[in-house]
Design a protein around this motif. Structure first.
Motif, PDB file in Angstrom:
ATOM      1  N   UNK A 133       5.639  21.976  13.607  1.00 27.70           N
ATOM      2  CA  UNK A 133       4.457  22.018  12.743  1.00 27.70           C
ATOM      3  C   UNK A 133       4.224  20.625  12.181  1.00 27.70           C
ATOM      4  N   UNK A 134       2.944  20.227  12.114  1.00 26.91           N
ATOM      5  CA  UNK A 134       2.640  18.917  11.551  1.00 26.91           C
ATOM      6  C   UNK A 134       2.883  18.932  10.048  1.00 26.91           C
ATOM      7  N   UNK A 135       3.580  17.913   9.576  1.00 26.24           N
ATOM      8  CA  UNK A 135       3.876  17.747   8.151  1.00 26.24           C
ATOM      9  C   UNK A 135       3.555  16.311   7.766  1.00 26.24           C
ATOM     10  N   UNK A 136       3.478  16.060   6.488  1.00 25.65           N
ATOM     11  CA  UNK A 136       3.320  14.695   5.995  1.00 25.65           C
ATOM     12  C   UNK A 136       4.640  14.256   5.388  1.00 25.65           C
ATOM     13  N   UNK A 137       5.270  13.300   6.019  1.00 26.45           N
ATOM     14  CA  UNK A 137       6.532  12.725   5.547  1.00 26.45           C
ATOM     15  C   UNK A 137       6.189  11.619   4.550  1.00 26.45           C
ATOM     16  N   UNK A 138       6.987  11.496   3.508  1.00 25.81           N
ATOM     17  CA  UNK A 138       6.781  10.448   2.503  1.00 25.81           C
ATOM     18  C   UNK A 138       8.020   9.564   2.456  1.00 25.81           C
ATOM     19  N   UNK A 139       7.800   8.262   2.372  1.00 28.35           N
ATOM     20  CA  UNK A 139       8.861   7.306   2.080  1.00 28.35           C
ATOM     21  C   UNK A 139       8.564   6.707   0.711  1.00 28.35           C
ATOM     22  N   UNK A 140       9.531   6.783  -0.196  1.00 25.76           N
ATOM     23  CA  UNK A 140       9.435   6.090  -1.474  1.00 25.76           C
ATOM     24  C   UNK A 140      10.318   4.853  -1.335  1.00 25.76           C
ATOM     25  N   UNK A 141       9.769   3.695  -1.627  1.00 24.70           N
ATOM     26  CA  UNK A 141      10.464   2.421  -1.425  1.00 24.70           C
ATOM     27  C   UNK A 141      10.574   1.724  -2.780  1.00 24.70           C
ATOM     28  N   UNK A 142      11.804   1.450  -3.205  1.00 26.88           N
ATOM     29  CA  UNK A 142      11.989   0.894  -4.549  1.00 26.88           C
ATOM     30  C   UNK A 142      11.460  -0.541  -4.627  1.00 26.88           C
ATOM     31  N   UNK A 143      11.269  -1.065  -5.853  1.00 30.62           N
ATOM     32  CA  UNK A 143      10.693  -2.404  -6.001  1.00 30.62           C
ATOM     33  C   UNK A 143      11.471  -3.501  -5.277  1.00 30.62           C
ATOM     34  N   UNK A 144      12.791  -3.409  -5.237  1.00 34.07           N
ATOM     35  CA  UNK A 144      13.577  -4.440  -4.541  1.00 34.07           C
ATOM     36  C   UNK A 144      13.281  -4.432  -3.043  1.00 34.07           C
ATOM     37  N   UNK A 145      13.219  -3.245  -2.439  1.00 31.06           N
ATOM     38  CA  UNK A 145      12.920  -3.152  -1.008  1.00 31.06           C
ATOM     39  C   UNK A 145      11.470  -3.542  -0.744  1.00 31.06           C
ATOM     40  N   UNK A 146      10.559  -3.146  -1.632  1.00 28.04           N
ATOM     41  CA  UNK A 146       9.144  -3.521  -1.472  1.00 28.04           C
ATOM     42  C   UNK A 146       8.972  -5.035  -1.501  1.00 28.04           C
ATOM     43  N   UNK A 147       9.635  -5.682  -2.450  1.00 25.56           N
ATOM     44  CA  UNK A 147       9.533  -7.145  -2.555  1.00 25.56           C
ATOM     45  C   UNK A 147      10.093  -7.821  -1.306  1.00 25.56           C
ATOM     46  N   UNK A 148      11.212  -7.307  -0.797  1.00 28.62           N
ATOM     47  CA  UNK A 148      11.805  -7.885   0.417  1.00 28.62           C
ATOM     48  C   UNK A 148      10.867  -7.705   1.605  1.00 28.62           C
ATOM     49  N   UNK A 149      10.274  -6.520   1.737  1.00 28.07           N
ATOM     50  CA  UNK A 149       9.316  -6.286   2.826  1.00 28.07           C
ATOM     51  C   UNK A 149       8.110  -7.203   2.699  1.00 28.07           C
ATOM     52  N   UNK A 150       7.593  -7.372   1.489  1.00 31.90           N
ATOM     53  CA  UNK A 150       6.439  -8.244   1.273  1.00 31.90           C
ATOM     54  C   UNK A 150       6.761  -9.686   1.660  1.00 31.90           C
ATOM     55  N   UNK A 151       7.953 -10.168   1.281  1.00 31.79           N
ATOM     56  CA  UNK A 151       8.359 -11.533   1.660  1.00 31.79           C
ATOM     57  C   UNK A 151       8.436 -11.672   3.174  1.00 31.79           C
ATOM     58  N   UNK A 152       9.060 -10.692   3.834  1.00 28.68           N
ATOM     59  CA  UNK A 152       9.197 -10.753   5.286  1.00 28.68           C
ATOM     60  C   UNK A 152       7.836 -10.714   5.972  1.00 28.68           C
ATOM     61  N   UNK A 153       6.964  -9.841   5.523  1.00 26.74           N
ATOM     62  CA  UNK A 153       5.647  -9.691   6.146  1.00 26.74           C
ATOM     63  C   UNK A 153       4.748 -10.886   5.874  1.00 26.74           C
ATOM     64  N   UNK A 154       5.020 -11.627   4.800  1.00 30.90           N
ATOM     65  CA  UNK A 154       4.260 -12.840   4.490  1.00 30.90           C
ATOM     66  C   UNK A 154       4.814 -14.038   5.255  1.00 30.90           C
TER      67      UNK A 154
END
Length: 168
Positions: A133-154
């Motif tokens: 069945x189709x569901x909507x999965x959610x990922x919650x990403x804490x501020x430390x991981x978000x900041x690291x992802x933003x740096x990498x993507x930039x």
């Protein structure tokens, strides 16, 4: 290492097929933990490391989801051997907020999680579960991981683990 094409064990709630959607949201890290291993679908796609909590640690957390957000099986009985009630989810959320490292948490949308993690990045994607069945999965990403992802993507890369003497 050879690519893993099938999970070694079938596990209810496994993330083996979803790992392609989850891995892009895991920032570069030195150490990795997977608190609720289940079938180890994400873990098996990652390089090995020891377990520890620190600024360069990444904790991927995939607990049994809140009861109201998922189907129950076998005449109303859970598909999991070990369950978590709302008090357990509250304790988990408190512990995750207390970690120094980066955290990525999987689940289905629930008010308890959204309220406790309102300052965390929230990502949604379509997944198939509970008998395809189709569901909507959610990922919650804490501020430390978000900041690291933003740096990498930039294109800013990651902080090196070691620097040469005299470099600066």
């Amino acid at each position: 290492m050879n690519a893993i094409t099938r999970p070694p064990v079938r596990w209810h709630g496994a993330k083996f097929l979803m790992s392609r959607q989850i891995l892009p949201h895991l920032p570069t890290h030195r150490l990795y933990t997977e608190v609720f291993g289940g079938g180890a679908g994400v873990l098996l796609h990652k390089p090995r490391s020891q377990r520890h909590d620190g600024e360069r640690s990444l904790h991927y957390v995939d607990p049994p989801y809140v009861h109201e957000t998922r189907s129950m099986f076998k005449g109303g009985k859970s598909a999991y051997k070990h369950e978590m009630d709302l008090a357990g989810h509250n304790r988990l959320l408190g512990a995750l907020r207390g970690l120094r490292g980066m955290v990525v948490l999987s689940g289905y949308a629930h008010a308890l999680y959204d309220a406790a993690l309102e300052d965390w990045r929230r990502i949604e994607f379509k997944a198939y579960a509970d008998g395809a069945r189709e569901r909507t999965e959610v990922l919650w990403i804490n501020p430390a991981a978000s900041a690291a992802l933003d740096r990498e993507r930039a294109g800013l890369g990651v902080t090196p683990l070691f620097t040469e003497r005299g470099a600066a």
